[in-house]
Design an enzyme around this catalytic site. Sequence first.
Site, PDB file in Angstrom:
ATOM      1  N   GLY A  33     -41.743  66.849  -2.171  1.00  0.00           N
ATOM      2  CA  GLY A  33     -42.129  66.335  -3.480  1.00  0.00           C
ATOM      3  C   GLY A  33     -43.622  66.351  -3.712  1.00  0.00           C
ATOM      4  O   GLY A  33     -44.078  66.690  -4.807  1.00  0.00           O
ATOM      5  N   ASP A  54     -43.664  73.136   7.437  1.00  0.00           N
ATOM      6  CA  ASP A  54     -42.547  72.271   7.048  1.00  0.00           C
ATOM      7  C   ASP A  54     -41.321  72.702   7.847  1.00  0.00           C
ATOM      8  O   ASP A  54     -40.952  73.877   7.813  1.00  0.00           O
ATOM      9  CB  ASP A  54     -42.254  72.373   5.551  1.00  0.00           C
ATOM     10  CG  ASP A  54     -41.339  71.247   5.067  1.00  0.00           C
ATOM     11  OD1 ASP A  54     -40.222  71.106   5.620  1.00  0.00           O
ATOM     12  OD2 ASP A  54     -41.731  70.506   4.155  1.00  0.00           O
ATOM     13  N   ASN A  62     -33.109  67.714  -3.232  1.00  0.00           N
ATOM     14  CA  ASN A  62     -34.557  67.938  -3.375  1.00  0.00           C
ATOM     15  C   ASN A  62     -34.935  68.397  -4.780  1.00  0.00           C
ATOM     16  O   ASN A  62     -36.080  68.211  -5.210  1.00  0.00           O
ATOM     17  CB  ASN A  62     -35.043  69.020  -2.405  1.00  0.00           C
ATOM     18  CG  ASN A  62     -34.808  68.714  -0.948  1.00  0.00           C
ATOM     19  OD1 ASN A  62     -34.549  69.616  -0.157  1.00  0.00           O
ATOM     20  ND2 ASN A  62     -34.872  67.447  -0.559  1.00  0.00           N
ATOM     21  N   ARG A  65     -37.180  66.807  -7.839  1.00  0.00           N
ATOM     22  CA  ARG A  65     -38.604  66.514  -7.721  1.00  0.00           C
ATOM     23  C   ARG A  65     -39.388  67.618  -7.018  1.00  0.00           C
ATOM     24  O   ARG A  65     -40.588  67.466  -6.784  1.00  0.00           O
ATOM     25  CB  ARG A  65     -38.806  65.196  -6.948  1.00  0.00           C
ATOM     26  CG  ARG A  65     -38.411  65.265  -5.481  1.00  0.00           C
ATOM     27  CD  ARG A  65     -38.328  63.900  -4.828  1.00  0.00           C
ATOM     28  NE  ARG A  65     -38.055  64.002  -3.406  1.00  0.00           N
ATOM     29  CZ  ARG A  65     -36.862  64.257  -2.866  1.00  0.00           C
ATOM     30  NH1 ARG A  65     -35.816  64.468  -3.654  1.00  0.00           N
ATOM     31  NH2 ARG A  65     -36.706  64.313  -1.559  1.00  0.00           N
ATOM     32  N   LYS A  78     -37.670  75.472   3.780  1.00  0.00           N
ATOM     33  CA  LYS A  78     -38.574  75.191   2.667  1.00  0.00           C
ATOM     34  C   LYS A  78     -39.853  76.015   2.745  1.00  0.00           C
ATOM     35  O   LYS A  78     -40.348  76.521   1.729  1.00  0.00           O
ATOM     36  CB  LYS A  78     -38.934  73.702   2.640  1.00  0.00           C
ATOM     37  CG  LYS A  78     -37.863  72.805   2.081  1.00  0.00           C
ATOM     38  CD  LYS A  78     -38.394  71.378   1.958  1.00  0.00           C
ATOM     39  CE  LYS A  78     -37.330  70.460   1.387  1.00  0.00           C
ATOM     40  NZ  LYS A  78     -37.838  69.071   1.242  1.00  0.00           N
ATOM     41  N   ASP A 122     -44.652  62.764   4.127  1.00  0.00           N
ATOM     42  CA  ASP A 122     -43.722  61.640   4.011  1.00  0.00           C
ATOM     43  C   ASP A 122     -43.355  61.072   5.382  1.00  0.00           C
ATOM     44  O   ASP A 122     -42.204  60.754   5.656  1.00  0.00           O
ATOM     45  CB  ASP A 122     -42.456  62.065   3.249  1.00  0.00           C
ATOM     46  CG  ASP A 122     -41.640  60.859   2.762  1.00  0.00           C
ATOM     47  OD1 ASP A 122     -42.222  59.775   2.608  1.00  0.00           O
ATOM     48  OD2 ASP A 122     -40.423  61.009   2.540  1.00  0.00           O
ATOM     49  N   CYS A 177     -38.832  58.443   0.956  1.00  0.00           N
ATOM     50  CA  CYS A 177     -38.181  58.804  -0.301  1.00  0.00           C
ATOM     51  C   CYS A 177     -36.664  58.938  -0.107  1.00  0.00           C
ATOM     52  O   CYS A 177     -35.891  58.603  -1.000  1.00  0.00           O
ATOM     53  CB  CYS A 177     -38.759  60.111  -0.838  1.00  0.00           C
ATOM     54  SG  CYS A 177     -40.470  59.977  -1.372  1.00  0.00           S
TER      55      CYS A 177
END
Length: 321
Positions: A33, A54, A62, A65, A78, A122, A177
């Site tokens: 995000g 990542d 996902n 956002r 990703k 995150d 999140c």
Amino acid sequence: MSRYARQEILPEVGTAGQSRLRRAHVAVIGAGGLGCPVLQYLVGAGVGRITLYDPDHVEESNLHRQPLYRMADITRPKAEAAAEALRRFNPEVQVSAHVAALHPGNAPALAQAADVVIDAADSFAVSYTLSDACRDAGTPLISASVLGQSGYAGGFCGPAPSLRAVFPELPATAATCASAGVFGPAVGLLGSLQAQLALQVLLGIGTPLGSLVTLDLSSLRFGGFSFLGTPEPQAIWPFLCPEMLRPEDLVIELRDPEEAPRPIAPPARRLPPEEIGSLAPGPGQRVVLCCATGLRAWRAATQLQAGGVDTIALMAAKACA
């Protein structure tokens, strides 16, 4: 008219500034995000080289956002899906994608190689790991955090205090999140702000380092403050990964066998968090505390420190995967 005409016309940028961006190298940790708007705006601005880390794959949850991805990207890594989309958007930018986690073993080299590091992961274990590496390398770190409708973004390290100086204690919970929820526009705003701060650092304009901006969309309030001059903690508990262990370390696995059938490292001794007070390390022996996110390890370290144990390190299994 060039791709960057509306940017180059700014007196703070000009052709010299655009050339600086073209020569810049930014490391972005996380393509979720926060990472999606960061990547889109940095690539749009013409930052010449981006290194992306990542370890995750695109999930349907996902998409509300993370606008870099489409339904066809579901199950793809990703980092690879993001890099492909970014190359289509601006083929002038070199994007190096790594389907891997940022951890204490690879963070120092990454911080040394980049002009700016962006924390969009995150994970507080990753944030502290990046802060330690950027502090040691003298590299600016742009970090952000968001849950629900609120969060912050700030510029740390380089000539400014580190993230640990501003946030010496961990949050009460390890909410993310995924566990607590988030509004797409809130995370998009803070990711865009991270990109803006990074561009200011690269161009040498404004005072992004040593400043923190807060956002609360539930009450439509923006805030912020300068933290220049904030002292660094006198002692820190570094995060490690298994290959950084020493033979003489006392490794404590705080997860039970149901949560972690195999300890994170072969010499680890299982000990429930409630029994950490019974631990008796040898003189000067380093105690390494392991759990999933680092939160239980941090709390256990607080207990050990109160009992007179000085040499402590932490491992967050999810950050070492």
